[in-house]
Design an enzyme around this catalytic site. Structure first.
Site, short mmCIF file in Angstrom:
data_model
loop_
_atom_site.label_atom_id
_atom_site.label_comp_id
_atom_site.label_asym_id
_atom_site.label_seq_id
_atom_site.Cartn_x
_atom_site.Cartn_y
_atom_site.Cartn_z
N ASP A 1 0.98 -1.21 0.08
CA ASP A 1 -0.27 0.03 0.06
C ASP A 1 0.92 1.13 0.13
O ASP A 1 2.05 1.06 0.62
CB ASP A 1 -0.90 0.18 1.23
N THR B 1 -4.58 6.80 0.46
CA THR B 1 -5.86 6.82 1.16
C THR B 1 -5.94 5.60 2.15
O THR B 1 -6.72 5.68 3.14
CB THR B 1 -6.89 6.68 0.03
N ASN C 1 -3.53 6.45 -11.67
CA ASN C 1 -3.64 5.55 -10.56
C ASN C 1 -4.34 4.36 -10.91
O ASN C 1 -3.73 3.19 -10.50
CB ASN C 1 -4.05 6.17 -9.16
N SER D 1 -16.69 -2.55 -9.60
CA SER D 1 -17.62 -1.56 -8.94
C SER D 1 -18.92 -1.74 -9.74
O SER D 1 -19.18 -1.97 -10.98
CB SER D 1 -17.35 -0.12 -8.93
N TYR E 1 -14.53 7.32 -12.82
CA TYR E 1 -14.01 6.28 -11.66
C TYR E 1 -14.62 5.14 -12.22
O TYR E 1 -13.78 4.02 -12.55
CB TYR E 1 -14.80 6.63 -10.59
N LYS F 1 -12.75 1.47 -13.80
CA LYS F 1 -13.05 0.10 -13.35
C LYS F 1 -13.22 -0.65 -14.39
O LYS F 1 -12.77 -1.89 -14.49
CB LYS F 1 -14.18 0.26 -12.22
C1 WQD Z 1 -26.10 6.46 -1.01
C2 WQD Z 1 -27.09 7.50 -1.20
C3 WQD Z 1 -27.26 9.59 -2.35
C4 WQD Z 1 -24.77 11.35 0.61
C5 WQD Z 1 -20.99 5.92 -4.56
C6 WQD Z 1 -20.13 6.07 -6.07
C7 WQD Z 1 -20.04 4.46 -6.55
C8 WQD Z 1 -19.46 3.48 -5.20
C9 WQD Z 1 -20.22 3.93 -4.00
C10 WQD Z 1 -17.17 2.86 -5.40
C11 WQD Z 1 -27.45 8.13 -2.56
C12 WQD Z 1 -27.59 9.64 -0.81
C13 WQD Z 1 -25.37 10.43 -0.05
C14 WQD Z 1 -25.47 12.70 1.58
C15 WQD Z 1 -27.63 11.52 0.60
N1 WQD Z 1 -18.03 3.76 -4.97
N2 WQD Z 1 -27.15 10.62 0.03
N3 WQD Z 1 -26.71 12.57 1.28
O1 WQD Z 1 -23.75 7.47 -4.92
O2 WQD Z 1 -24.53 5.12 -4.51
O3 WQD Z 1 -22.15 5.31 -4.72
O4 WQD Z 1 -20.25 4.93 -3.46
O5 WQD Z 1 -17.28 1.75 -6.07
O6 WQD Z 1 -19.39 4.45 -7.49
O7 WQD Z 1 -20.85 6.68 -6.73
O8 WQD Z 1 -23.29 6.26 -2.77
O9 WQD Z 1 -22.97 6.75 -0.27
O10 WQD Z 1 -22.76 8.48 -2.08
O11 WQD Z 1 -24.87 7.79 -1.83
O12 WQD Z 1 -28.67 11.57 0.47
O13 WQD Z 1 -24.89 13.42 2.09
O14 WQD Z 1 -27.21 8.37 -0.37
O15 WQD Z 1 -27.92 10.44 -3.11
O16 WQD Z 1 -29.03 7.81 -2.85
P1 WQD Z 1 -23.83 6.03 -4.28
P2 WQD Z 1 -23.41 7.23 -1.48
#
Ligand code: WQD
Length: 326
Positions: free
Chosen positions: A35, A39, A94, A119, A143, A147
């Site tokens: 690693d 992050t 990266n 993902s 992103y 993948k």
């Molecule tokens: C989840 C839900 C938001 C924050 C992302 C990446 C995806 C993957 C996982 C890596 C959604 C809502 C969020 C907030 C909210 N990453 N939300 N208020 O968008 O499904 O996926 O992470 O592989 O590629 O895009 O995950 O946790 O950001 O959101 O209402 O402050 O929560 O709109 O419905 P997401 P998330």
């Protein structure tokens, strides 16, 4: 259990990587963590587990780590979808160039097995639900594209170099191992549950719900949250799978959706903290509902989620945030 027990876990100091390391150790493997700690966190390293500080962008470093290794688990990547649209160069270098280096090192070392953290972001907005592996891939952020690009590279290296792979398409990873052995928090989280937890422990004034007008039961976004202990287990089963099978690309999810409002309600109830919640606008690019069809994982890996119920997700995450906040 595969014959050569030395498994190189690239990105093993990260949130998911450290859980994979723990799972490997528990069944008798000898994981080695590689690693660059960009992050990943020192806090996520196990004292009884070899650690190599190195970068996949440095060919000599990643090649040097391959000595005597039976299989590679590759979780090293940048993963902030929003950020990837602003600085794609960073993600290209990266996630894609780094993986090309890693694949060349794997190939030169004669290693034949690799497990890759892919993902649900490879699918883009769902055309139908739940998303099975045959759903068209059409990433909507850079992103997700990186993948998909790595999945394609894996297919080519598999054909040309005889490397077998399992690409695990994680849906929304959440939770912590129940033992509380891993306590590293996501830095500057953009994901829902860490944001909720920061509000619970008083480090954030409020949680904003991104959209309340989706076509879902309560109007808020619905996602397929999968506990990291379940994800870690799938890596063990993938290693076994490659002993006797060819390459595989497979979803890891539950098919059970949890909405933003349900997550907030459960977190309030279980923590006893009534943190402020703001009902806000949709976040650009967010689909209303994302759910995995995980039947292939059940069928071919004999994998099923065991720890991914809402209560356990919140309970284990809450325990870590409370422990860190003392
Ligand atoms: C989840 C839900 C938001 C924050 C992302 C990446 C995806 C993957 C996982 C890596 C959604 C809502 C969020 C907030 C909210 N990453 N939300 N208020 O968008 O499904 O996926 O992470 O592989 O590629 O895009 O995950 O946790 O950001 O959101 O209402 O402050 O929560 O709109 O419905 P997401 P998330």
């Amino acid at each position: 259990m595969i014959n050569n027990k030395k498994i190189l876990v690239v990105g093993g100091a990260g949130y998911i990587g450290s859980h994979v390391v723990k799972a490997l150790k528990e069944v008798g493997y000898s994981p080695v963590v590689f690693d660059n700690l960009s992050t990943g966190l020192k806090q996520n390293l196990f004292p009884d587990c070899e650690f190599i500080l190195g970068d996949i962008l440095n060919y000599a470093e990643i090649k040097g780590a391959m000595a005597g290794v039976g299989a590679v688990i590759h979780l090293a990547a940048l993963k902030a979808a929003g950020d990837s649209m602003l600085v794609p160069e960073k993600y290209a270098v990266n996630n894609v160039s780094g993986t090309i280096n890693l694949l060349n090192a794997v190939s030169e070392a004669g290693i034949k097995k690799i497990i890759f953290s892919s993902s649900a972001a490879v699918y883009g907005s769902p055309k139908y639900l739940p998303l099975d592996e045959k759903h068209p891939t059409n990433p909507e952020n850079f992103y997700g594209y990186t993948k998909l690009a790595v999945e394609e590279l894996l297919s080519w290296y598999s054909k040309l170099k005889g490397i077998k792979f399992v690409a695990l398409r994680y849906f929304n990873a959440v939770g912590y191992d129940a033992s509380l052995a891993i306590t590293g928090e996501e830095k500057n989280p953009g994901n829902l549950l860490p944001i909720i937890m920061e509000a619970v422990v008083g480090r954030r004034p409020k949680v904003t719900v991104f959209g309340t007008d989706y076509e879902t039961a309560d109007g808020s976004g619905v996602r397929d949250y999968i506990h990291v202990t379940d994800l870690a287990q799938a890596h063990l089963q993938s290693l076994e799978y490659l002993e006797t099978h060819d390459s595989l690309t497979v979803n890891l999810g539950t098919t059970k959706g949890i909405s933003v409002l349900e997550m907030i309600k459960a977190a309030k109830e279980m923590s006893g903290v009534d943190f402020p919640v703001e009902l806000g606008a949709r976040r650009p690019g967010d689909p209303g509902t994302v759910l995995a069809d995980a039947s292939l994982a059940k069928q071919v890996l004999n994998w099923e989620p065991k720890y991914s119920d809402l209560e356990n997700i919140i309970k284990t995450t809450l325990s870590v945030y409370k422990k860190n906040n003392k």
